[in-house]
Structure formats: C-alpha cells, structure tokens
Design a protein around this motif. Structure first.
Motif, mmCIF file in Angstrom:
data_model
loop_
_atom_site.group_PDB
_atom_site.id
_atom_site.type_symbol
_atom_site.label_atom_id
_atom_site.label_comp_id
_atom_site.label_asym_id
_atom_site.label_seq_id
_atom_site.Cartn_x
_atom_site.Cartn_y
_atom_site.Cartn_z
ATOM 1 N N ASP A 197 -1.625 2.519 -0.481
ATOM 2 C CA ASP A 197 -2.170 1.419 0.314
ATOM 3 C C ASP A 197 -2.640 2.006 1.633
ATOM 4 O O ASP A 197 -2.568 3.211 1.841
ATOM 5 C CB ASP A 197 -1.099 0.334 0.525
ATOM 6 C CG ASP A 197 0.045 0.812 1.398
ATOM 7 O OD1 ASP A 197 0.015 1.961 1.858
ATOM 8 O OD2 ASP A 197 0.982 0.030 1.625
ATOM 9 N N ASP A 199 -1.995 1.724 5.686
ATOM 10 C CA ASP A 199 -1.041 1.209 6.665
ATOM 11 C C ASP A 199 -1.633 1.349 8.058
ATOM 12 O O ASP A 199 -2.022 2.445 8.459
ATOM 13 C CB ASP A 199 0.268 1.996 6.580
ATOM 14 C CG ASP A 199 0.878 1.914 5.191
ATOM 15 O OD1 ASP A 199 1.345 0.833 4.826
ATOM 16 O OD2 ASP A 199 0.862 2.935 4.465
ATOM 17 N N ASP A 242 -1.565 -2.936 4.863
ATOM 18 C CA ASP A 242 -0.403 -3.414 5.602
ATOM 19 C C ASP A 242 -0.667 -3.249 7.081
ATOM 20 O O ASP A 242 -1.092 -2.179 7.522
ATOM 21 C CB ASP A 242 0.846 -2.589 5.237
ATOM 22 C CG ASP A 242 1.290 -2.826 3.803
ATOM 23 O OD1 ASP A 242 0.854 -3.826 3.215
ATOM 24 O OD2 ASP A 242 2.070 -2.011 3.288
HETATM 25 MG MG LIG Z 1 2.346 0.156 3.056
#
Ligand SMILES: [Mg+2]
Ligand SMILES: Nc1nc2c(ncn2[C@H]2C[C@H](O)[C@@H](COP(=O)(O)OP(=O)(O)OP(=O)(O)O)O2)c(=O)[nH]1
Ligand SMILES: [Mg+2]
Ligand SMILES: [Zn+2]
Length: 569
Positions: A197, A199, A242
């Motif tokens: 992902d 961040d 995120d």
């Molecule tokens: Mg993450």
DNA sequence: GCCGTTTTCGGCCCGACTGTTTTCAGTCG
C-alpha cells in the motif's frame, strides 16, 4: 531448497495454527522463524545438512531447528502435513480477505462449514452469517465488498507504481489548510521492491480538514476507515492508501513508526522496554514524561542508537550495528560515475548512442557502456559480430564528437543453454565490456542452470553477469540455481554481479546483493536503459544496494574511468 | 515457540478504528 521456500513452510504453519485458535505468541514464533530463515545470509538447508547449530540464529530454537533439519533432509514437514489434515485446504486463503482474521474464519468454518471464498460469499448473500456472534449487518456488507476487492486482484504493486501514486496523493493534499508537511513512509520510504500500500504521514493540527480532503480524492473508490488521526482508502485500481496525521512536535516518532518496518518497530520497542522506556508513534517516554519525538534522530539517540537509514530498517542487524556505531556508510546516487548496461535504436532501444551519451552526461556521469543484445535474443533485434563491429564504429564517432563523457563499447551477450556465449571469443576480446546474461530456457533443472552460469562466469572475456536471477517482479520467478556456488565462482573469476536497477527487475535483490557483498564479490548498478528516461532508474538500483548494506567500495561504477578499466582488465 | 547481566517461567510492541457491544474483541497499521 532455497530459504524463501523453507520460510513458506513456517508461514503456512502459522496460518493454520492461527485458525485453529492456537496461542498467538506461538503463531508469532513461526512467523519470526520464517523471517529469520528468509533473511539468513546463507542457505539454511545446506547449513542444517552441514551440522550447523541453527539455534544460534535469533528466533530459531530447538523445535524449529529440528524442523529445518527435517525439511533439508526430506523436503517435507510432517507437522505441517498433519496440521493440513485438520482444516480444508482453501481455508487459510480467507485470511487474505481484508477485515477477516483468524477468529472469524474459525467461527465461519465451525458454525457454517465455510471452506472457501465461494462458500463464504454464498453464505453471506443468503444471510446465513447474520446472527452469528459479533456479526451484524455492516460486518456482512463490508465482507462482501472485501471479497469483491479480493476478486478484482488486490495484491502488491511495484515500487515505481507506489511512488507515483504517493506523489499524486501528496500533490492533492499539499495545499490543505493546517497541513505543514507530507511525506511518504512505510515500504516506499524504505524502498522495498514491492509495496502493499502507500503510507503517507501528514504533519499538522489534528482534526483539520485534511482527512476530508483525503477521503474526497476523485480516485477514491472506497473509504476503508476514517478517524481522528488515521484514514485508509482504496483507489480505483485497487491500491490502498493509508494516511496518518500527527502534530509537528511528534513528527520524528510518527515518521519512525510509520516508516517501519514492523519488525524494526517491534525490536526498537522491545529495546525501549529494556531501558525502562516506552516507544510509540507519539514519542519516547519514561513514565508519562516525553524524552524525544520531534526528530527521528532524537528518538534513536534516546534509545542509545545512531540514526538508521530507512533502507536498513528491516530488523536485519541494523539495531545492533547502530548501538555499536557500526552502521555502514551506504553508497549514494552521487557516488555513481557511470552506467554499464543500456540499449539503443540499434536493437530495442528508443534513443541513439549520441542521445544516450548526452543524457548520461547530463546526469554527471564520466562514462557509459552501450551493451546491445546479441543475435540469439531475436525479439529484441539482437546483433551479430558484423553488426556489432559496425555499431562500435558509431560509438567511435560519438566519442570523437564529445569530451563530456566516454562511451564504452560493450555488449550484452546471451548465455546459451549450454553455458556457451552467443558471440565468438575473438569478437568479445575486442569489446571494452562484456555483460553476459540469460534470456531463454529459464526452466532448466537447478544443477544444469548452475553449470550453465558457472561456465559463463569462467569464460575469460566476461566482466559482468547481468540480471543474475532473471526474475521479473510480480511476474516471473527467478530461475533456480545454486546461488552460493555462483557467488563463489564470481569471486574466484573476478566477475562483477549486476544489480539491475529497472523497477521490474531489481536483480540481484537486496538480500542476495548483501550476501554477495559479504562474500567479497564485486557488484555494479546498471539501469539496462532502453531510452534516455530509463537512465534515471539508477536511483532504484542504488536504493537496493543500500538495502543490501553496500558501500561505494563494492560497487565498481563508483570508480573513476581509469580505475574501472583497470578493474575490468 | 522463543528467550533470559534483574527471570529457566512467564512474559512476548503499542495504539487506532470499527462494529456490536454496555465495556470490548477483532483486525489492522
Ligand atoms: Mg499501510
Ligand atoms: N509498532 C508497529 N508498527 C506497525 C505494525 N504494523 C505496521 N506498522 C508500521 C510500520 C509499517 O512500516 C507502517 C506501515 O504499515 P504497512 O502495513 O503499510 O507496512 P509496510 O508499508 O511496511 O509494508 P507494505 O509494503 O505496505 O506491506 O506501520 C505493528 O504491528 N506494530
Ligand atoms: Mg505500507
Ligand atoms: Zn538482458
């Protein structure tokens, strides 16, 4: 058997134990052991066979050492095979649906006989999950969404894709009121070869409009979570982002936390405990009193450590090194003086020799090597001796016209199935630089592949082994061969191993490049550019070299031209 | 299952967000 395969045995074991409801710390032991094996600087199976005491490795005790011995001897693990009898074979795959953990998987299996994603989806649609303990309307709706996402193929992304996405999101959030600073953290900041992902850490007043702005991005497909300090979204295309929001006086601790890795964090927090401190994303504390938090450096120092470069934060010995002032002085992009693998319009490249030279000079390089494919690589328009000789005349012309940079006459000669080279020795002797690499017949048996590579390494004209394992990230597995043997022969023969910097290759990878460096093998970082823009991929290779703990000393393209030529000779 | 200059037993990083809960478990970062 390679370490990654052995690690898989223990990861599978951990998953099943988790679903069976075993003690979570015992589960973690298996995961820690898997990591220890994966990161080991030598082959675990070979070490076990040689009678080495594996319990000396942190995270590996009596039980798991014995299991490694069993795997090395038999290729199997009885304990795991017995565990597999206890649950349906597809059940562990449910753990990869986000939001689903071992507790719910166990519940669904025991109460409803769920044994696969399909049967779970069916049960959810038919309303059979409602009424189970802790399962309500929203749980079911979220689950169905997560199953859909899983089907669409969530997974890991290449680092370059992750970095591009991070830039887009940061640009989107940049001018939001109350946001002082935005920085990519997590695996992106550590330059992992793939990212799960993206961040992003935002510095600013908590409770500002940044969360709204973030979840309102036009490409957001789904908001996964949204709170005071933290939000997660899923973009079209499946990439998760995120965001963490913290105030400036906790920036260092927050960045430290959000950069990870998880294992690095856990190890630091344990160290803090041992010193009577507590480390979290909010700072280093003794009791309630904050000791550090504004800068990473300060946090590390309060734990008795030097600042650790993000690329090293994998819990692979960096904490001990930082405690003893033994961190390596990692190679930097500025140390690189040239690029030793690239292609031009003569084969499958997009730019001419002169254009590549001009662009490389613009990057501040002293030299480059043009290394076209040889004839066996048909799809790339590989050249034969005659064509290459003619091509070298063109290189001469470019060298006469420019003083800014030296263009070396190189070739990327194909290693044939029997380990022979695709060009005549007499021709190879005339080249400044010979890169040898494998482009076909990837599935030879391991022993044969090792002999093939060793034969090429022993060839007196070969300087560099290009993209040594042939893997393509997320696309093609490395071909199997005895890595230790190849390192040994490379060192004997003085052959340089490439770290191919292209984000689809990064080959050697960090772990293998580190092993090579520790064995005294020379390395180089090349872009394998097929265009002038491709030359800029060098930074990816350099960061892999840094993840491999390498200094400029073991990387030959940090040398001045004269010294490089001497090394090649 | 692993580990130990305070332990060979009893700990194992610390915190955010969600949903279903009336005080918290599960999952995730
Ligand atoms: Mg993450
Ligand atoms: N202390 C602590 N920190 C964690 C934990 N899990 C994640 N983190 C921190 C460190 C991670 O680098 C960071 C981001 O989490 P991610 O799950 O995105 O992991 P990361 O980016 O390292 O790898 P990825 O490529 O996303 O799989 O959050 C944890 O269990 N404990
Ligand atoms: Mg991440
Ligand atoms: Zn190649």
């Amino acid at each position: 058997m390679d370490n990654a395969k052995i690690a898989r045995f223990f990861e599978e074991t951990a998953e099943i134990l988790e679903i069976l409801g075993e003690n979570p710390f015992r589960v973690r032991s298996y995961l820690n052991a898997a990591r220890a094996v994966r990161d080991l600087n030598r082959n675990a199976a070979a070490a076990a066979k040689a009678g080495e005491d594996l319990t000396a490795i942190p995270g590996i005790g009596e039980s798991i050492a014995a299991k490694i011995g069993e795997i090395a001897a038999t290729g199997r693990l009885k304990y795991l095979e017995e565990l597999k009898e206890k649950i349906p074979p597809q059940l562990p795959s449910l753990l990869r649906i986000s939001g689903l953990g071992p507790k719910k998987v166990k519940l669904f299996h025991e109460k409803l006989g769920i044994d696969s994603i399909d049967s779970l989806e069916k049960a959810a649609r038919e309303g059979r999950l409602d009424g189970l303990e802790g399962v309500g309307e929203k749980t079911v709706a979220n689950l169905l969404k997560a199953i859909g996402n899983r089907r669409k193929g969530e997974g890991r992304f290449r680092l370059d894709a992750g970095r591009a996405a991070a830039e887009t999101v940061i640009a989107h959030l940049k001018k939001t009121p109350g946001v002082d600073r935005l920085v990519a953290a997590g695996s992106i900041r550590r330059w992992s070869e793939t990212v799960g992902d993206v961040d992003i850490l935002a510095v600013g007043k908590p409770g500002g409009p940044v969360m709204e702005k973030f979840t309102g991005h036009p490409e957001v497909e789904q908001v996964l979570a949204k709170g005071q300090t933290k939000a997660s979204v899923r973009l079209d295309g499946g990439l998760q982002i995120d965001l963490r929001l913290l105030p400036a006086d906790q920036y260092g601790a927050a960045l430290l936390y959000f950069t990870g890795s998880k294992d690095h964090n856990v190890a630091l927090r344990k160290l803090a405990q041992e010193k009577g401190l507590k480390l979290s994303e909010y700072g280093v504390f003794r009791g309630k009193k904050s000791r550090a938090g504004r800068e990473e450096k300060e946090c590390y120092r309060s734990l008795g450590l030097e600042w650790i470069p993000p690329e090293l934060r994998e819990n692979r010995g960096e904490i001990e090194a930082a405690a003893n002032g033994k961190l390596p002085r990692l190679v930097e992009l500025e140390n690189i003086r040239g690029d030793l693998q690239m292609h031009t319009t003569a084969t499958d490249g997009a730019n001419t020799i002169a254009e590549m030279a001009e662009a490389a000079a613009g990057l501040g390089y002293e030299y480059i090597a043009i290394t076209e494919h040889s004839r066996a690589v048909r799809v790339a328009g590989g050249l034969d001796e005659t064509a290459l000789t003619k091509h070298f005349k063109e290189i001469d012309k470019v060298n006469r016209r420019t003083r800014k940079i030296t263009v070396l006459k190189g070739v990327e000669v194909d290693i044939l199935a029997d380990g022979g080279l695709d060009l005549k020795d007499r021709f190879l002797a005339e080249c400044d630089l010979v890169v040898a690499s494998v482009h076909s017949r990837f599935n030879l048996p391991e022993g044969e592949m090792t002999r093939r590579l060793v034969k090429a390494l022993r060839h007196p004209r070969v300087h560099i082994l290009g993209h040594p394992t042939g893997r393509l990230i997320l696309d093609r597995e490395p071909y199997g061969f005895d890595l230790d043997e190849v390192f040994k022969v490379a060192r004997e023969e003085g052959v340089i191993l490439e770290i191919n910097a292209h984000p689809s290759r990064l080959d050697l990878n960090d772990i293998h490049a580190r092993m090579a460096g520790e064995k005294g093998v020379k390395l180089c970082v090349n872009t394998d550019a097929h265009s002038t823009a491709g030359l800029e991929m060098m930074t990816y290779g350099i960061h892999i070299a840094r993840r491999a703990w390498l200094t400029g000393k073991s990387i030959v393209n940090t040398l001045e031209l004269k010294a490089l030529l001497k090394t090649l000779r």
